[in-house]
Structures are given as structure tokens and as C-alpha cells.
Design a protein around this motif. Structure first.
Motif, PDB file in Angstrom:
ATOM      1  N   GLU B  13      13.233  18.161 -67.592  1.00  0.00           N
ATOM      2  CA  GLU B  13      13.375  19.662 -67.551  1.00  0.00           C
ATOM      3  C   GLU B  13      11.380  19.941 -67.090  1.00  0.00           C
ATOM      4  O   GLU B  13      10.454  20.344 -66.684  1.00  0.00           O
ATOM      5  CB  GLU B  13      13.768  20.443 -68.470  1.00  0.00           C
ATOM      6  N   GLU B  14      10.558  19.112 -68.734  1.00  0.00           N
ATOM      7  CA  GLU B  14       9.160  18.941 -68.615  1.00  0.00           C
ATOM      8  C   GLU B  14       8.423  18.603 -67.212  1.00  0.00           C
ATOM      9  O   GLU B  14       7.819  19.161 -66.891  1.00  0.00           O
ATOM     10  CB  GLU B  14       8.328  18.594 -69.805  1.00  0.00           C
ATOM     11  N   LEU B  15       9.266  17.894 -67.356  1.00  0.00           N
ATOM     12  CA  LEU B  15       8.208  16.740 -65.687  1.00  0.00           C
ATOM     13  C   LEU B  15       8.636  17.951 -64.726  1.00  0.00           C
ATOM     14  O   LEU B  15       7.864  17.971 -63.718  1.00  0.00           O
ATOM     15  CB  LEU B  15       9.171  15.911 -65.024  1.00  0.00           C
ATOM     16  N   ILE B  16      10.126  18.537 -64.008  1.00  0.00           N
ATOM     17  CA  ILE B  16       9.791  19.036 -63.227  1.00  0.00           C
ATOM     18  C   ILE B  16       9.613  20.560 -63.575  1.00  0.00           C
ATOM     19  O   ILE B  16       8.781  21.253 -62.339  1.00  0.00           O
ATOM     20  CB  ILE B  16      11.748  19.332 -63.077  1.00  0.00           C
ATOM     21  N   LEU B  17       9.119  21.220 -64.528  1.00  0.00           N
ATOM     22  CA  LEU B  17       8.490  22.275 -64.686  1.00  0.00           C
ATOM     23  C   LEU B  17       6.696  22.065 -63.766  1.00  0.00           C
ATOM     24  O   LEU B  17       5.780  22.488 -63.780  1.00  0.00           O
ATOM     25  CB  LEU B  17       8.230  22.655 -66.234  1.00  0.00           C
ATOM     26  N   THR B  33       2.655  11.957 -59.559  1.00  0.00           N
ATOM     27  CA  THR B  33       2.998  10.695 -60.285  1.00  0.00           C
ATOM     28  C   THR B  33       1.535  11.125 -61.311  1.00  0.00           C
ATOM     29  O   THR B  33       2.676  11.651 -63.111  1.00  0.00           O
ATOM     30  CB  THR B  33       3.983   9.451 -59.989  1.00  0.00           C
ATOM     31  N   ARG B  34       0.711  10.324 -61.351  1.00  0.00           N
ATOM     32  CA  ARG B  34      -0.172   9.812 -62.459  1.00  0.00           C
ATOM     33  C   ARG B  34      -0.395  11.235 -63.950  1.00  0.00           C
ATOM     34  O   ARG B  34      -0.142  11.172 -65.024  1.00  0.00           O
ATOM     35  CB  ARG B  34      -1.224   8.792 -62.266  1.00  0.00           C
ATOM     36  N   ASP B  35      -0.634  12.482 -62.496  1.00  0.00           N
ATOM     37  CA  ASP B  35      -0.510  13.112 -63.163  1.00  0.00           C
ATOM     38  C   ASP B  35      -0.132  13.906 -63.974  1.00  0.00           C
ATOM     39  O   ASP B  35      -0.014  14.671 -65.383  1.00  0.00           O
ATOM     40  CB  ASP B  35      -1.364  14.412 -62.637  1.00  0.00           C
ATOM     41  N   ARG B  38       0.901  12.233 -67.806  1.00  0.00           N
ATOM     42  CA  ARG B  38      -0.355  12.319 -68.066  1.00  0.00           C
ATOM     43  C   ARG B  38       0.437  14.042 -69.524  1.00  0.00           C
ATOM     44  O   ARG B  38       0.214  13.923 -70.375  1.00  0.00           O
ATOM     45  CB  ARG B  38      -1.482  12.710 -67.907  1.00  0.00           C
ATOM     46  N   GLU B  39       0.376  15.124 -68.327  1.00  0.00           N
ATOM     47  CA  GLU B  39       0.656  16.282 -68.621  1.00  0.00           C
ATOM     48  C   GLU B  39       2.166  15.767 -69.192  1.00  0.00           C
ATOM     49  O   GLU B  39       1.967  16.793 -70.230  1.00  0.00           O
ATOM     50  CB  GLU B  39       0.650  17.344 -67.402  1.00  0.00           C
ATOM     51  N   ILE B  40       2.640  15.289 -69.757  1.00  0.00           N
ATOM     52  CA  ILE B  40       4.167  15.744 -70.836  1.00  0.00           C
ATOM     53  C   ILE B  40       4.004  14.722 -71.033  1.00  0.00           C
ATOM     54  O   ILE B  40       4.716  14.259 -72.272  1.00  0.00           O
ATOM     55  CB  ILE B  40       5.698  15.601 -69.412  1.00  0.00           C
ATOM     56  N   GLY B  41       3.025  13.547 -71.478  1.00  0.00           N
ATOM     57  CA  GLY B  41       2.771  12.607 -72.430  1.00  0.00           C
ATOM     58  C   GLY B  41       4.089  11.144 -72.474  1.00  0.00           C
ATOM     59  O   GLY B  41       4.317  11.332 -73.352  1.00  0.00           O
TER      60      GLY B  41
END
Lengths: 199, 199
Positions: B13-17, B33-35, B38-41
């Protein structure tokens, strides 16, 4: 013209033709300076002695596409009854045919984005605007009391609507349509729009 | 659900958001993908434990965009007189407004191409097709004698025509139009098309 300038003009022409072949086959995304340089037999860096940048190269290819589109629309104009309604329908169907037959080059006209911050050069804007006369002229005959500005707005709307039908109709995606069906639909919708506008 | 599955669902869910925010800001081309990882850890490679590939991720974001578009069109349907002609005009203007307010996410719906050879999954096709009911229903009221197939063709043509006007009208390119003028034009053309189709 000096020998050097002649030589440059010749390579420039070859570069534009090579770019046209490349876009025509693989679309805008496949356009690579290195491949073009190899194809015409110059060093990589030399490409930018022939055109300013990739924007100019793409616009020069676009210019050739627009000239052929212009010719196709001119043929369609005189290829049937003189009535402005029927002319508008023929122009729309000819636009559809041209897009189908020149799919990648036609797509490139709309997909190309200038480098951020760089405006489209005047010459390219005028070439694009010049094509609107094919729609503007029959509309002006049909609606003699409308102002040039109003006619311009209607011409733009008609063009955009037909463009949308061609774009989504030719997509090999959600709503791909056989070309004959697409031509019929476009003719029906343009006829309806023109009837409706004429009230 | 096991802890591991719950954890995966949460990260998915976090990835999709995160992908939605990225596309909403920088368009489909800026999606990396890389960003997102990193954003969702999570580790780079872990992204592909959460979604099958970039196609699925983009389609999941598209699914959220379509759901919001669906809601906006539903509001527009009931936001005025019940007449099918006026409903079709309101739907078209609402589509324009949605595109203007969700420019990059809306563009991504149309710019996304599946990896060559991979079909669009069934669930995504149905979601897209489901939206046509907003146009189909008023057309069916307006033209009770037409077959479902004919109505489907007309719905598709109307949608494509409006899409074209919105697309070129919102382009910051050749024929950029102030949004209020664009809304008026779309309303006028849809009204004309419907009048013309009704003959």
C-alpha cells in the motif's frame, strides 16, 4: 555557396532523412544521435554542427510530416462535392488515414516536447498553424456571420475532437477499432458536430 | 493474515501511494523504483516482492485515479437537470476539470504502455470499461431504439472527441486555452454533437 557549406547542407539533409526513417520505424523514443551519425558517416559530435540540437532535428522531421499532411488534406478538399459540410468530413477522414499510414511520424508530432524552458521556434509554430486553414475555410463558408476569432475557436475544437478519435481509435490498447469502422465513426461524429453547430 | 502477509500488504500500500505521489509530481517518466524503495524504507529489490513489475505498479496507481474520476463523474451526473443532453455536457466538463486538477496522474493513464507482448490484465480493462457507463446511460435514454453495440460505438466516439479537446486544450504547447474557455468550448461541442446525432 562554398564547398564547405554545400557539404554541410548535404549532410544536414541526410541527417534529417535518417532521423525521419528512424522515427518512422521506432518512434521518437528510438531516436539516437549515435546511430544517425553512423548512418550518414559523420563523427558523433558532428551532428551538432548540422542541427542545433535534438529539438531542431525533431522539428525538421515534423516539418516534412506536416508538409505531407498538408498535401493529403489539400487532395481531400477537392476530392468530392464542394459543400463545406462534406469537405469537413473528408478532411477529418483524410486526417485519420494519414495518421494510420504514418503512425510513428504522426505520433512524434504530438509526443515531442521541447527541452524545458525552450520555446517552439516561430517557423515551426507557423507551419502548424497554417494547417488549420483546411478546417477554417469550410467553417467560414458555413458560418459567414461568425467572427474570425469564433471560427478559430471552432476550428480548434473540431480538430481536437477528431484528433482524439483518431488517437484513441488507432491505439493498440483499450479501444482499438478497425480502420474502416473508425473512418465511419469519424465521418458520423463530424457530420453530427457540424449539423449541431449549424443549429 | 500472518504477520508477514500483513507486513507485505502494508508495504505494498505504501509503495502504491509513493508511486502515486511521484507520478502526480513528475509524471510517469520520473517514476524510479530506487526512489520509491528509499521512500518506503525497503531494499531496492524488495519492491518486486510487493508488486509484479512496474506495469502492475503503474496500473495500481491508475486504478486509484480511475476510482476518483468515477466519483467525480458520479457527482456531475446528479449535479443538475436530469435531461440526458445536459447530463452528457456536465460529464464532459467534469472530465475536463478532473484532468486539469490531476494533470500528471490523468496523463499517466494514457501514456502508460505495457511491456511489449504483455496484455493489460483483465481487472484493469474492466475498471476502464466500467467508466463508459457514465456516457452510455444518458445515450441509451436519448436513443432508445439504438442497439447496445451502436450505443457503445457512439459512447466511445463521444469520449474520444472530448478526450482530444481536453488533451490538446491542456497541453502547454500549440493550442493552450484558459480552462474556463476550454470548459465552454467542450460544452458547446458536446451539445452540438448530441443535437446532431439526435438529428
Amino acid at each position: 555557396m562554398s564547398k564547405a557549406l554545400e557539404r554541410r547542407a548535404k549532410f544536414r539533409e541526410e541527417l534529417i532523412l535518417a532521423a525521419e526513417r528512424s522515427i518512422g520505424t521506432g518512434g521518437l523514443a528510438g531516436l539516437k544521435t549515435r546511430d544517425l551519425a553512423r548512418e550518414i558517416g559523420v563523427a558523433n559530435g558532428a551532428v551538432y554542427n548540422l542541427v542545433e540540437d535534438m529539438d531542431e532535428l525533431t522539428l525538421r522531421v515534423g516539418s516534412r510530416t506536416l508538409a505531407r499532411l498538408d498535401a493529403a488534406l489539400t487532395v481531400a478538399e477537392s476530392d468530392g462535392p464542394d459543400s463545406p459540410r462534406e469537405t469537413l468530413v473528408r478532411i477529418a477522414v483524410a486526417y485519420c488515414d494519414f495518421a494510420a499510414e504514418n503512425l510513428e511520424l504522426w505520433r512524434a508530432l504530438f509526443e515531442h516536447r521541447m527541452t524545458p524552458g525552450k520555446p517552439i521556434p516561430e517557423w515551426a509554430v507557423s507551419e502548424q498553424m497554417n494547417l488549420f486553414r483546411h478546417i477554417y475555410a469550410p467553417l467560414a463558408t458555413l458560418f459567414p456571420r461568425r467572427s474570425p476569432e469564433e471560427l478559430g475557436v471552432t476550428a480548434r475544437s473540431l480538430f481536437s475532437a477528431v484528433h482524439g478519435m483518431v488517437l484513441l481509435g488507432l491505439e493498440q490498447k483499450l479501444i482499438a477499432v478497425p480502420i474502416e469502422a473508425l473512418r465511419r465513426e469519424i465521418a458520423a461524429i463530424v457530420k453530427a458536430m457540424v449539423e449541431g453547430l449549424a443549429g
